[in-house]
Design an enzyme around this catalytic site. Structure first.
Site, PDB file in Angstrom:
ATOM      1  N   ASN A   1       0.869  -1.177   0.000  1.00 58.03           N
ATOM      2  CA  ASN A   1       0.000   0.000   0.000  1.00 58.03           C
ATOM      3  C   ASN A   1       0.907   1.228   0.000  1.00 58.03           C
ATOM      4  O   ASN A   1       1.511   1.549   1.019  1.00 58.03           O
ATOM      5  CB  ASN A   1      -0.894  -0.024   1.241  1.00 58.03           C
ATOM      6  CG  ASN A   1      -1.730   1.236   1.372  1.00 58.03           C
ATOM      7  OD1 ASN A   1      -1.776   2.053   0.457  1.00 58.03           O
ATOM      8  ND2 ASN A   1      -2.392   1.387   2.506  1.00 58.03           N
TER       9      ASN A   1
ATOM     10  N   HIS B   1      -9.363   1.128   4.692  1.00 57.97           N
ATOM     11  CA  HIS B   1      -8.107   1.275   5.442  1.00 57.97           C
ATOM     12  C   HIS B   1      -8.354   2.184   6.650  1.00 57.97           C
ATOM     13  O   HIS B   1      -9.149   3.116   6.575  1.00 57.97           O
ATOM     14  CB  HIS B   1      -7.023   1.867   4.537  1.00 57.97           C
ATOM     15  CG  HIS B   1      -5.669   1.804   5.154  1.00 57.97           C
ATOM     16  ND1 HIS B   1      -5.245   2.743   6.070  1.00 57.97           N
ATOM     17  CD2 HIS B   1      -4.671   0.902   5.036  1.00 57.97           C
ATOM     18  CE1 HIS B   1      -4.029   2.416   6.471  1.00 57.97           C
ATOM     19  NE2 HIS B   1      -3.650   1.308   5.858  1.00 57.97           N
TER      20      HIS B   1
ATOM     21  N   GLU C   1      -6.770   4.550   7.780  1.00 57.67           N
ATOM     22  CA  GLU C   1      -6.574   5.984   7.488  1.00 57.67           C
ATOM     23  C   GLU C   1      -7.804   6.582   6.814  1.00 57.67           C
ATOM     24  O   GLU C   1      -8.133   7.748   7.033  1.00 57.67           O
ATOM     25  CB  GLU C   1      -5.302   6.163   6.634  1.00 57.67           C
ATOM     26  CG  GLU C   1      -4.052   5.938   7.475  1.00 57.67           C
ATOM     27  CD  GLU C   1      -2.872   5.325   6.734  1.00 57.67           C
ATOM     28  OE1 GLU C   1      -2.838   5.379   5.482  1.00 57.67           O
ATOM     29  OE2 GLU C   1      -1.978   4.783   7.411  1.00 57.67           O
TER      30      GLU C   1
ATOM     31  N   GLY D   1       2.847   2.285  10.689  1.00 57.21           N
ATOM     32  CA  GLY D   1       3.803   3.387  10.543  1.00 57.21           C
ATOM     33  C   GLY D   1       4.542   3.735  11.824  1.00 57.21           C
ATOM     34  O   GLY D   1       5.189   4.777  11.910  1.00 57.21           O
TER      35      GLY D   1
ATOM     36  N   SER E   1       3.783  -2.210  10.180  1.00 54.97           N
ATOM     37  CA  SER E   1       5.239  -2.272  10.345  1.00 54.97           C
ATOM     38  C   SER E   1       5.842  -3.617   9.939  1.00 54.97           C
ATOM     39  O   SER E   1       6.793  -4.100  10.558  1.00 54.97           O
ATOM     40  CB  SER E   1       5.635  -1.895  11.777  1.00 54.97           C
ATOM     41  OG  SER E   1       5.208  -0.566  12.075  1.00 54.97           O
TER      42      SER E   1
ATOM     43  N   GLU F   1      -5.051  -4.962  10.462  1.00 48.94           N
ATOM     44  CA  GLU F   1      -4.049  -3.924  10.679  1.00 48.94           C
ATOM     45  C   GLU F   1      -4.318  -3.198  11.996  1.00 48.94           C
ATOM     46  O   GLU F   1      -5.154  -2.286  12.051  1.00 48.94           O
ATOM     47  CB  GLU F   1      -4.089  -2.896   9.540  1.00 48.94           C
ATOM     48  CG  GLU F   1      -3.753  -3.482   8.183  1.00 48.94           C
ATOM     49  CD  GLU F   1      -3.155  -2.427   7.263  1.00 48.94           C
ATOM     50  OE1 GLU F   1      -2.125  -2.726   6.661  1.00 48.94           O
ATOM     51  OE2 GLU F   1      -3.699  -1.309   7.169  1.00 48.94           O
TER      52      GLU F   1
ATOM     53  N   LYS G   1       0.120   4.255  -0.276  1.00 44.34           N
ATOM     54  CA  LYS G   1      -0.502   5.448   0.336  1.00 44.34           C
ATOM     55  C   LYS G   1      -0.256   6.672  -0.562  1.00 44.34           C
ATOM     56  O   LYS G   1      -0.181   6.529  -1.765  1.00 44.34           O
ATOM     57  CB  LYS G   1       0.016   5.632   1.771  1.00 44.34           C
ATOM     58  CG  LYS G   1      -0.145   4.332   2.579  1.00 44.34           C
ATOM     59  CD  LYS G   1       0.068   4.491   4.050  1.00 44.34           C
ATOM     60  CE  LYS G   1      -0.127   3.127   4.732  1.00 44.34           C
ATOM     61  NZ  LYS G   1      -0.047   3.207   6.175  1.00 44.34           N
TER      62      LYS G   1
HETATM   63  P1  13P Z   1       3.248   0.359   7.625  1.00 40.98           P
HETATM   64  O1  13P Z   1       3.766  -0.912   6.997  1.00 40.98           O
HETATM   65  O2  13P Z   1       3.962   1.581   7.156  1.00 40.98           O
HETATM   66  O3  13P Z   1       3.152   0.245   9.102  1.00 40.98           O
HETATM   67  O4  13P Z   1       1.745   0.555   7.084  1.00 40.98           O
HETATM   68  C1  13P Z   1       0.862  -0.498   7.163  1.00 40.98           C
HETATM   69  C2  13P Z   1      -0.339  -0.159   6.395  1.00 40.98           C
HETATM   70  O5  13P Z   1      -1.112   0.702   6.787  1.00 40.98           O
HETATM   71  C3  13P Z   1      -0.584  -0.866   5.143  1.00 40.98           C
HETATM   72  O6  13P Z   1      -1.861  -0.632   4.671  1.00 40.98           O
END
Ligand code: 13P
Length: 247
Positions: A9, A94, A96, A172, A212, A166, A11
């Site tokens: 992803n 997601h 976010e 992150g 992560s 997740e 983003k």
């Molecule tokens: P990270 O791998 O940066 O923690 O992000 C995970 C994520 O949100 C994937 O959709």
């Protein structure tokens, strides 16, 4: 036997030129057909990335879509727009998007149904915040999120849905869930799918872990019995993603 699926992803990162550079750097290093590999760039990079992955095992996914066919929805992207380009997957709900763009369990369900109708494979995201984990409601919450996401999805279609667990506190942050924490929740997700449909469907559905994931922890996570791969954020923006795929 479920096939593992590792998705990146990206983003809100990379211009079209940078996106092509990244997939070009990954192409030679991703040499397996044992794992389904997906990259999810932004909408404006889809065309360039689809061109760049031609002839490889890398599939392309979008990070979002709207649940209507077309019309007066300024700024939105329809499922047909994605499929007409050759997009195969779409990330739905997601954390976010839930946090910053007011997505709810109900919109996640509408999008899941619409994606399936258009033969896009939904990667449905579920997961708890740190406060929810500390309250001890993680399993209740992901069960609820999963149940609502799959409302009115029939059994055959449910088997093709990918669910990404997740934990928000692990996204992150460099703080990965332990293998046992991730396995516990991924199993709970599979169990709820079995409850809604049957064990065969629960066994078929692929459950990813995200939060992560990196080249160092992917192998142990992906070898847990109920973890069928990963949804990778930060580490998918680098050549490290190839090492994660080749875990
Ligand atoms: P990270 O791998 O940066 O923690 O992000 C995970 C994520 O949100 C994937 O959709």
């Amino acid at each position: 036997m479920r096939k593992k699926i590792v998705a990146g992803n990206w983003k809100m990162n990379k211009t079209p030129k940078q996106a092509v550079e990244l997939v070009n750097s990954l192409k030679d290093k991703i040499n397996t057909s044992a794992v389904d590999v997906v990259v999810c760039p932004t909408f404006v990079c889809l065309q360039a990335v689809l061109e760049a992955v031609k002839g490889t095992n890398i599939a392309v996914g979008a990070q979002n879509m709207y649940f209507e066919e077309n019309g007066a929805y300024t700024g939105e992207i329809s499922p047909e727009m994605l499929t007409s380009m050759g997009v195969k997957y779409v990330i739905i709900g997601h954390s976010e998007r839930r946090q910053y763009f007011a997505e709810t369990n109900e919109t996640v369900n509408k999008k899941t149904l619409k994606a399936i109708e258009h033969k896009l494979i939904p990667i449905v995201c579920v997961g708890e915040s740190l406060a929810e984990r500390e309250q001890g409601i993680t399993i209740d919450l992901v069960r609820l999120q999963t149940k609502i996401a799959l409302k009115d999805v029939n059994k055959e279609d449910a088997k093709n849905v990918v669910i990404a667990y997740e934990p928000i506190w692990a996204i992150g942050t460099g703080k990965t869930a332990t293998n046992e924490q991730a396995e516990e929740v991924c199993k709970a997700i599979r169990d709820v799918v079995s409850e809604i449909y049957d064990v065969e469907t629960g066994d078929a559905v692929r459950v990813q872990y995200g939060g992560s994931v990196n080249a160092g922890n992917a192998n142990a996570l992906f070898n847990m019995g109920n973890i069928d791969g990963g949804l990778v954020g930060g580490a998918s923006l680098k050549e490290e993603f190839a090492s994660i795929v080749n875990y």
